[in-house]
Write an enzyme that holds these catalytic residues in place. Structure first.
Site, PDB file in Angstrom:
ATOM      1  N   PRO A  62       0.793  -1.243   0.000  1.00 16.68           N
ATOM      2  CG  PRO A  62      -0.088  -1.073   2.152  1.00 16.68           C
ATOM      3  CD  PRO A  62       0.552  -2.044   1.220  1.00 16.68           C
TER       4      PRO A  62
ATOM      5  CB  SER B 137       4.203   0.560  -3.965  1.00 11.89           C
ATOM      6  OG  SER B 137       3.987  -0.729  -3.429  1.00 11.89           O
TER       7      SER B 137
ATOM      8  CD  GLU C 166       6.918   0.969   9.258  1.00 18.55           C
ATOM      9  OE1 GLU C 166       6.905   1.417  10.428  1.00 18.55           O
ATOM     10  OE2 GLU C 166       7.825   0.237   8.822  1.00 18.55           O
TER      11      GLU C 166
ATOM     12  CE  LYS D   3      10.189  -2.913  14.487  1.00 18.66           C
ATOM     13  NZ  LYS D   3      11.363  -3.087  13.576  1.00 18.66           N
TER      14      LYS D   3
END
Length: 584
Positions: A160, A162, A178, A194
């Site tokens: 998501p 990229s 992330e 994490k």
């Protein structure tokens, strides 16, 4: 540039940027961030980011390894009419995985173990309670357009966050899942990630129930909450969700969501000063973790673990944390990978997590396994200890996980099912330490064989000649020259004989049994075969340099390996059938 927009596709800017900001000078970073944000407020799309090594710009107490040839900041500005959405169905034809070279870990297995031991000692001494230790994988540049490489990887993992940037001296190919932060001038959102697990068959969610991963995640959530509080209104920072699980094709990731309302007058520079780099890629406390990272990694991270994002018209911003990110520069591709280490971590589990995070990359480009070919005879493995010793050496070379006991158990299970007959087995070890065994009946033919001399010198990479793996493009190239022969005899650029595509070779010259030697200075590399090693230890054969002309001096020529034993050679001919040796 490209930024993923949900499931609709990619937001792409076409043509040359109308303005560019780029600097290697730390003194220029703050001003350029302000300028980039101002351009976006004026109606431009601005894309780019900051290298991890820009951290001291915002806090001198955050040490880094400074890069020598990589910008600390780069932003490109585009007019709105240059930006459009590219649907997934519009992605171009993808390059073949065979175009890529293997990814090799730049950190040796020994170095990893030494560093991990130091990490444990530092945690025990109270220096930090979590550190994000990383390594770099590198591969030769496949000479493909970077945008084509991005599309190829995006098809494998359409994460998501990229992002793609064709930079001044680099190309950034980021498949990051992330979010670092999203800010509309008022509300600030972060989503630290994490916790990692390989997906479980059947869809069972084991990650969300993992106490270790939950503990790692909440440590970083606390760190991010404290960082956000520096720029947010009192009591506005809230954890919106904890321990969510994001499912990606090859890994599950644990993420949490935090939001807050920024103080009046907050600037983009203020946000970077409070948040950068993201705590999920440093550890906690951040300054001490980064000090140790700089000492132990001994190499810059560049854009990896920095920030890449889009400043939209009107001033809204969104940055990712550039994990799962390939940096293309000059003749090399570089991919950083790491994990958060706590007191409850283990060296093998963390290394396995590293390799799991590269699975999508390796499968989409050039994956390989360590390989041993063994003989199973009436339920007994021949020369098993020697094979496992060689496999362990190859695993160390490529930083693969290797558990001898696990491998033996798998081999024993196969042997117990095949107590009669002779079989050829391929034992394959992947980077995560998992093994697969392929078994085929072996037909032994003692008839002397025809050997064909290669038509050119072997130019294989030494690590893939000295260690047996499934990455064998040079061997496959020469084996295609066999043209009816049993095997192909190889030589190096100096005309020195080495081996065949499948066997070691032994020559009887002046009554003495001789085999080509491994000699780095002469560029003579060959697979140190298991049977060859045993014969050398027993003084049955002797190593020496042998050239093509020595074939005409040979009284006998034999191929040897632990699968077939000694195989007599009847004749050696070249590709034009000129005879170099004949047993008659």
């Amino acid at each position: 540039m490209t930024q993923a927009e949900g499931d609709d596709g990619l937001c792409v800017a076409h043509g040359k940027p109308v303005r560019v900001l780029s600097t290697f000078d730390a003194n220029e970073v703050r001003g350029m961030i302000e300028q980039a944000h101002e351009w976006s407020k004026q109606g431009l799309y601005v894309v780019g980011g900051l290298s991890y090594e820009a951290a001291p710009v915002f806090d001198a107490a955050l040490p880094v390894c400074m890069p020598h040839n990589f910008p600390l900041l780069e932003f490109h500005a585009f007019e709105p009419n240059q930006v459009s959405v590219l649907g997934k169905s519009q992605l171009q034809q993808l390059p073949s995985a065979s175009k890529f070279m293997p990814w090799l870990d730049q950190q040796t297995a020994q170095r990893y173990q030494e560093t991990y031991k130091q990490v444990r000692q530092a945690i025990e001494a109270g220096e930090f309670y979590q550190i994000n230790l990383t390594t770099r994988l590198k591969a030769a540049n496949p000479r493909l357009d970077a945008w084509a490489v991005f599309q190829h990887l995006y098809a494998s993992q359409s994460a998501p966050q990229s992002f793609f940037l064709r930079g001044s001296v680099f190309n950034a190919i980021s498949l990051s899942p992330e979010l670092f932060f999203r800010w509309d001038g008022n509300e600030l959102q972060t989503a630290p990630m994490k916790g990692t697990r390989r997906p479980v068959l059947g869809g069972l969610d084991v990650l969300s129930d993992s106490e270790k991963d939950r503990a790692e995640n909440v440590m970083i959530v606390d760190l991010l909450r404290n960082d956000m509080a520096k720029v947010c209104q009192p009591k506005s920072v809230q954890v919106r969700s904890l321990f969510d699980v994001m499912h990606l094709p090859t890994v599950d990731q644990m993420t949490s969501s935090i939001s807050g309302r920024t103080l009046p007058g907050t600037t983009l520079v203020d946000l970077f000063e409070a948040l950068f780099p993201c705590g999920s890629v440093t550890g906690a406390p951040k300054s001490q973790a980064m000090l140790r990272i700089a000492q132990w990694e001994q190499a810059p991270r560049k854009l990896y673990c920095g920030a890449l994002g889009v400043l939209s018209p009107g001033g809204g911003v969104q940055f990712n944390v550039p994990i799962r990110t390939v940096i293309e520069q000059a003749d090399e591709l570089e991919y950083g990978v790491g994990s958060g280490i706590t007191w409850y971590s283990t060296a093998s589990d963390e290394k396995k997590e590293w390799w799991q995070k590269t699975t999508f990359l390796r499968e989409a480009t050039c994956d390989f396994q360590v390989l041993e070919t063994l003989r199973l005879e009436n339920g007994k493995w021949i020369h098993l200890d020697d094979h496992l010793e060689r496999m362990e050496g190859a695993a160390k070379q490529f930083s693969f996980l290797f558990d001898e006991q696990r491998v033996r158990l798998n081999l024993d299970a196969v042997a117990h099912k095949h107590t009669h007959g002779v079989f050829r087995a391929r034992c394959l070890l992947d980077a995560c330490g998992d093994t697969r065994i392929e078994l085929h009946e072996l037909e032994q033919d003692l008839t002397p064989v025809l050997l064909r001399l290669a038509n050119s010198a072997m130019q294989g990479k030494p690590e893939f000649v000295l260690h047996k793996t499934t990455y064998r493009p040079e061997y496959e190239y020469f084996q295609n020259q066999a043209n009816g022969a049993f095997d192909v005899l190889l030589f190096n650029s100096q005309g020195l004989l080495t081996e065949t595509c499948r066997c070691n070779v032994v020559f009887k010259i002046d009554g003495e049994w001789l085999t080509p030697q491994i000699c780095e200075s002469a560029g003579t590399y060959l697979l140190p075969g298991v049977l060859r090693a045993r014969l050398l230890r027993e003084n049955t054969i002797r190593q020496t340099t042998l050239n093509v002309q020595d074939l005409q001096r040979a009284e006998e020529v034999w191929l040897i390996n632990s699968l077939r034993g000694w195989v007599p050679v009847a004749k050696v001919v070249d590709v034009h059938d000129k005879v170099f040796f004949s047993a008659n």
